[in-house]
Design a protein around this motif. Structure first.
Motif, PDB file in Angstrom:
ATOM      1  N   HIS A 184      32.913  46.360  40.586  1.00 48.64           N
ATOM      2  CA  HIS A 184      33.149  47.322  39.515  1.00 48.64           C
ATOM      3  C   HIS A 184      32.428  46.916  38.227  1.00 48.64           C
ATOM      4  CE1 HIS A 184      36.439  48.697  42.132  1.00 48.64           C
ATOM      5  NE2 HIS A 184      36.278  49.837  41.511  1.00 48.64           N
ATOM      6  N   SER A 185      32.007  47.910  37.484  1.00 45.02           N
ATOM      7  CA  SER A 185      31.296  47.686  36.223  1.00 45.02           C
ATOM      8  C   SER A 185      32.254  47.172  35.153  1.00 45.02           C
ATOM      9  CB  SER A 185      30.678  49.002  35.743  1.00 45.02           C
ATOM     10  OG  SER A 185      31.705  49.916  35.395  1.00 45.02           O
ATOM     11  N   THR A 186      31.681  46.730  34.054  1.00 40.62           N
ATOM     12  CA  THR A 186      32.473  46.278  32.915  1.00 40.62           C
ATOM     13  C   THR A 186      33.317  47.427  32.379  1.00 40.62           C
ATOM     14  OG1 THR A 186      30.708  44.738  32.359  1.00 40.62           O
ATOM     15  CG2 THR A 186      32.342  45.157  30.654  1.00 40.62           C
ATOM     16  N   ASP A 187      32.747  48.625  32.375  1.00 42.11           N
ATOM     17  CA  ASP A 187      33.502  49.806  31.912  1.00 42.11           C
ATOM     18  C   ASP A 187      34.708  50.071  32.809  1.00 42.11           C
ATOM     19  OD1 ASP A 187      31.742  50.194  29.822  1.00 42.11           O
ATOM     20  OD2 ASP A 187      30.538  51.682  30.891  1.00 42.11           O
ATOM     21  N   ALA A 188      34.518  49.934  34.111  1.00 36.74           N
ATOM     22  CA  ALA A 188      35.621  50.160  35.049  1.00 36.74           C
ATOM     23  C   ALA A 188      36.711  49.115  34.836  1.00 36.74           C
ATOM     24  CB  ALA A 188      35.112  50.108  36.479  1.00 36.74           C
ATOM     25  N   ARG A 189      36.310  47.877  34.613  1.00 33.69           N
ATOM     26  CA  ARG A 189      37.293  46.814  34.363  1.00 33.69           C
ATOM     27  C   ARG A 189      38.038  47.063  33.057  1.00 33.69           C
ATOM     28  NH1 ARG A 189      36.636  42.574  37.933  1.00 33.69           N
ATOM     29  NH2 ARG A 189      34.753  42.727  39.188  1.00 33.69           N
ATOM     30  N   GLU A 190      37.338  47.577  32.079  1.00 33.59           N
ATOM     31  CA  GLU A 190      37.971  47.900  30.796  1.00 33.59           C
ATOM     32  C   GLU A 190      38.959  49.058  30.972  1.00 33.59           C
ATOM     33  OE1 GLU A 190      38.790  47.296  26.849  1.00 33.59           O
ATOM     34  OE2 GLU A 190      37.456  46.061  28.075  1.00 33.59           O
ATOM     35  N   MET A 191      38.602  50.013  31.830  1.00 32.83           N
ATOM     36  CA  MET A 191      39.453  51.181  32.063  1.00 32.83           C
ATOM     37  C   MET A 191      40.783  50.803  32.705  1.00 32.83           C
ATOM     38  SD  MET A 191      38.580  54.606  34.279  1.00 32.83           S
ATOM     39  CE  MET A 191      37.127  54.986  33.339  1.00 32.83           C
ATOM     40  N   THR A 192      40.823  49.700  33.453  1.00 31.49           N
ATOM     41  CA  THR A 192      42.072  49.307  34.113  1.00 31.49           C
ATOM     42  C   THR A 192      43.192  49.071  33.103  1.00 31.49           C
ATOM     43  OG1 THR A 192      41.469  46.958  34.133  1.00 31.49           O
ATOM     44  CG2 THR A 192      40.888  48.263  36.080  1.00 31.49           C
TER      45      THR A 192
ATOM     46  N   LYS B 175      44.142  50.797  30.747  1.00 33.79           N
ATOM     47  CA  LYS B 175      44.872  52.048  30.501  1.00 33.79           C
ATOM     48  C   LYS B 175      46.034  52.228  31.480  1.00 33.79           C
ATOM     49  CE  LYS B 175      43.941  57.030  30.442  1.00 33.79           C
ATOM     50  NZ  LYS B 175      42.898  58.050  30.608  1.00 33.79           N
TER      51      LYS B 175
END
Length: 133
Positions: free
Chosen positions: A67-75, A77
């Motif tokens: 997963h991308s950094t954005d996807a990891r950041e989205m977790t 939420k």
């Protein structure tokens, strides 16, 4: 100055397992618990991927996809708490020993002689092949 730390909400493994349906889906990734029910339809890999992991440990599947950094950041939420420390051992992989102990019956030379003969054979075949060229 004192920091205002939020208290961590811990969930037991039994509770995580109860949230394993499409209408109520929780997953654990690296001992953190996420309620992904509202994210099922938005998941780029399709909702079935999350439904398969619902109620269980999705750490390996999450990491394997890369997963991308954005996807990891989205977790963040969807984070609702952490797996209770007493239940974390159920999700840990058994650790492989750093040193492999040979059985007493096997001798050290037998584990070296076969690869040495194979290497010598390959080297000789290469030399004969190169000589023909």
């Amino acid at each position: 100055m004192a920091e205002n730390k939020e208290e961590v909400k811990y969930y037991r493994l039994e509770e995580l397992k109860r949230h394993s349906s499409g209408s109520n889906a929780w997953i654990s990734i690296h001992n953190k618990i996420y309620d992904v029910t509202t994210f099922l339809e938005e998941h780029p890999g399709g909702e079935e991927v999350l439904k398969e992991q619902a109620g269980g440990n999705a750490s390996e599947a999450f990491d394997d996809v890369g997963h991308s950094t954005d996807a990891r950041e989205m977790t963040k939420k969807y984070l609702i708490g952490e797996l209770h420390p007493d239940d974390r051992a159920a999700f840990e992989k058994p650790k492989e020993p750093a040193v492999v102990i040979l059985e007493p019956e096997s001798s050290w030379w037998s584990s070296w002689i076969v690869p040495a003969i194979a290497g010598l054979t390959v080297a000789l075949l290469y030399r004969f092949y190169a000589a023909d060229q």
